[in-house]
Design a protein around this motif. Structure first.
Motif, short mmCIF file in Angstrom:
data_model
loop_
_atom_site.label_atom_id
_atom_site.label_comp_id
_atom_site.label_asym_id
_atom_site.label_seq_id
_atom_site.Cartn_x
_atom_site.Cartn_y
_atom_site.Cartn_z
N PHE A 66 0.83 -1.21 0.00
CA PHE A 66 0.00 0.00 0.00
C PHE A 66 0.86 1.26 0.00
CE2 PHE A 66 -2.19 3.39 2.34
CZ PHE A 66 -3.33 3.53 1.57
N ALA A 67 2.05 1.17 0.62
CA ALA A 67 2.88 2.37 0.81
C ALA A 67 3.85 2.62 -0.32
CB ALA A 67 3.65 2.26 2.14
N VAL A 68 4.42 1.57 -0.94
CA VAL A 68 5.49 1.77 -1.92
C VAL A 68 4.90 2.10 -3.28
CG1 VAL A 68 6.97 0.18 -0.66
CG2 VAL A 68 5.65 -0.65 -2.61
N ARG A 69 5.69 2.82 -4.08
CA ARG A 69 5.30 3.13 -5.45
C ARG A 69 6.50 3.22 -6.39
NH1 ARG A 69 1.28 1.51 -3.90
NH2 ARG A 69 -0.86 2.29 -4.15
N GLY A 70 7.72 3.11 -5.89
CA GLY A 70 8.89 3.23 -6.73
C GLY A 70 9.41 1.89 -7.20
N TRP A 71 10.39 1.95 -8.13
CA TRP A 71 10.96 0.73 -8.71
C TRP A 71 11.65 -0.12 -7.65
CZ3 TRP A 71 9.39 -0.98 -13.06
CH2 TRP A 71 9.10 -0.16 -14.14
#
Length: 657
Positions: free
Chosen positions: A152-157
């Motif tokens: 839910f928190a991460v969005r980067g590579w």
């Protein structure tokens, strides 16, 4: 409304078909039949496999979504966000289902009725921390809770990659459950089941994600996404098929046992998997490129729906199989030998010369590593040659030899006897950390990948992009530094054998796999820092490389001598309790192992020293040739300045006279 219906249709078909098959399988196979002793009741008997089915399906949604996001989608765009949201929802359900599975497993094993009393709570607590099954499901539940937050928190590579690795690792404890922990071939069953679970999760979860993101991806982009997923699915299918075959062989023992409820459920699963493989191979080859066409797209997604239904059938059959007793009791005999108690297998026959070439103990994990390693390397060489580029033949041969040697070490006589003979364990150690890395580094796999794999230009990351990213990370700068690589290479010898790490690798197969990976990587990084041509941030000058090798050779010899002079056994309760009646005594065998570390281990180091010296000489030659070319182009400025200086001194001398 249409988008929402499209997103729900795939998971709904999967869940319904899986539930129907698991209920039919339990009824036909007797997996939910009442127990004669400590029967937990129908709710637990029928509920436990259904909850495990939910665990399996949501694990697929979690892992498959992350893998497809990393290799087929672009970070920061809507489809990538939807993939992570799908993984987060799957992880949340996975956590709850894992906790419920732990509770139902406790009720099933102990036949206890749920109670609010303190005694029931104490029994449940002891089950979770003191038994293998309890710890496995406790770890799985905790991992699921952590993954729910992280997805839910991460969005980067980078963060997504780390979460995907954790998600795949969270499925490993599940492989220790089922029948595998009670079987004679425990290690084989656990490795096969772990590979089967992870690969099936990638395959199934990726396909579900295609359905989920379909409304937010235009048709032109969907062609690329589906094509990339198909490559992932093909590799996953190979792993699922081979690992499933091995796992089935452990449970069936012999072909005639196919004519049993267990064999019937297995046949249903196999037929479903074959149907999915044939269906996927046929329609993806013909329809992927035509997805931009409305007519072809309708046919494609219809066939995807059929494939999802088959996946539900296979998942339901797998859940029913986990509760169906195998036709043959594969547990250890009551009067097991010491070797069987310690290793789970009978003591092998005496190691003779012919058994160096005929004895095999297959480790399925390394079969896949070697198989994929050879396939992708040769595919890269073939691609380069097809477009007219050259790749040195000797590098290809060295890579192939190193991979085949790795297969022989991990699946041949060394793997078959290393639990019984310390000397064979040491032979394997020396080959893993010195001989095999020497061949693999010479193969220059990173350079080949950078030249052979097609570069992506749409902002996504494929194999080439991820490999080059890994090479240039701060972590890579640290581990490839010559000082760190040398310290890890020689220091791990002492730390491994003079701590409980060695004992852990004997008693736990996960520890054994860690040992193989560690020795292989530490040796690879050390050799890479000395003679590799693959890109690294820093390399020592050639004189210091030779000094490093001399220091390592001295420490290696001292390590071997320390073992030879030891008066006590390493892991005496293991090597001294096998009941082996052939070969040298355990202490004599340990002395031989020390001699192997001292003498045989120095041969690859000597080859390394010769290679460094040759590279140094060639480096000087190349430098001299560059200098000569520079002189030919622009003249020797240094020589002209020197001659001018001499002439000036001569003029001054004449003037003084």
């Amino acid at each position: 409304m249409e988008s929402r219906a499209q997103r729900i249709a795939g998971p709904a078909i999967l869940a319904v078909s899986a539930l129907i098959v698991v209920l039919i399988g339990l009824a036909a196979g007797g997996g939910a039949a009442p127990l004669q002793l400590l029967d937990p009741g129908p709710v637990v008997r029928w509920g436990l496999p259904v909850i495990k089915l939910v665990v399996n399906l949501t694990a697929a949604g979690m892992v498959g979504s992350l893998v497809v996001a990393l290799f087929a989608l672009r970070a920061g765009q809507r489809p990538f966000e939807v993939a992570l949201d799908t993984a987060s929802v799957s992880a949340a359900i996975f956590t709850v289902a894992s906790a419920a599975t732990a509770f139902f497993t406790f009720l099933n094993l102990f036949g206890s009725a749920p109670s609010a009393g303190a005694e029931f709570g104490q029994q449940l607590g002891r089950f979770l921390v003191e038994t293998e099954a309890g710890r496995a499901w406790l770890l799985t539940t905790i991992a699921g809770a952590v993954l729910t937050v992280l997805t839910f928190a991460v969005r980067g590579w980078t963060s997504t990659l780390l979460v995907a690795v954790l998600a795949a690792a969270s499925l490993v404890p599940m492989a220790t459950q089922g029948h595998s922990g009670e079987e004679a071939n425990h290690n084989t069953a656990v490795v096969a089941l772990a590979l089967h679970i992870v690969a099936a999760a990638v395959w199934l979860g990726g396909l579900i994600l295609l359905v989920v993101i379909r409304p937010v991806v235009d048709r032109a982009d969907m062609v690329r996404v589906v094509s990339r997923y198909s490559s992932i699915a093909l590799a996953a299918f190979v792993v699922v098929a081979v690992s499933g075959t091995v796992r089935a062989a452990v449970g069936l023992v012999s072909p005639e046992n196919l004519l049993s409820p267990y064999g019937a459920l297995l046949a249903v699963k196999v037929v479903a998997l074959i149907a999915m493989g044939v269906l996927g191979a046929s329609y993806r080859r013909r329809l992927i490129a035509k997805l931009a066409s409305a007519g072809a797209a309708r046919i494609f997604w219809l066939l995807v729906t059929v494939e999802i239904a088959f996946m539900g059938i296979a998942s339901g059959a797998a859940a029913a199989l986990a509760r169906t007793p195998p036709p043959v009791d594969t547990a250890l005999p009551e009067e097991a030998t010491p070797a069987q108690v310690l290793t789970g297998a009978a003591l092998p026959p005496e190691l003779t010369i012919d058994r160096w070439f005929t004895m095999w103990d297959i480790d399925l994990l390394w079969v896949f590593v070697v198989g994929f390693g050879l396939f992708f390397y040769l595919a890269g060489v073939w691609r380069m040659r097809r477009r007219g580029d050259r790749w040195p033949l000797y590098r290809t041969l060295l890579w192939a030899f190193g991979m085949l040697l790795l297969l022989w070490v991990t699946c041949g006589p060394i793997n078959a006897y290393q639990d019984y003979l310390f000397s064979l364990h040491m032979v394997g150690h020396m080959l893993l950390s010195m001989a095999i890395p020497l061949c693999l580094v010479a193969g220059a796999p990173v350079t080949l990948a950078a030249r052979a794999i097609r570069k992506r230009d749409d902002g996504t990351r494929g194999g080439r992009e991820w490999i080059l990213w890994a090479v240039h990370t701060p972590f890579s700068r640290v581990v490839t530094h010559p000082a760190f690589a040398s310290l890890m290479f020689i220091g791990s010898l002492w730390v491994f054998y003079y701590t409980d790490l060695f004992r852990w690798t004997l008693y736990d197969h996960l520890g054994h796999e860690w040992m193989v990976v560690h020795f292989l990587l530490s040796g690879y990084l050390f050799v890479l820092s000395l003679i590799g041509i693959d890109p690294v941030p820093y390399r020592l000058p050639y004189p210091f490389r030779l000094l490093t090798l001399i220091a390592v050779m001295a420490m290696h010899a001292f390590f071997g001598m320390a073992i030879m002079m030891s008066s006590g056994l390493f892991a005496a309760e293991w090597f001294g309790a096998m009941g082996r009646t052939w070969g040298p005594t355990p202490l004599e065998d340990q002395y031989i192992g020390g001699g192997v570390a001292w003498s045989v281990g120095e041969i690859p180091t000597l080859i390394l020293a010769i290679t460094v010296a040759i590279q140094w000489s060639r480096s000087d030659d190349r430098m001299q040739r560059r200098r000569d070319r520079q002189v030919d182009r622009a003249g020797d400025a240094e020589l002209e300045q020197y001659n001018e200086r001499l002439a000036e001194l001569a003029r001054r001398d004449v003037a003084r006279r």
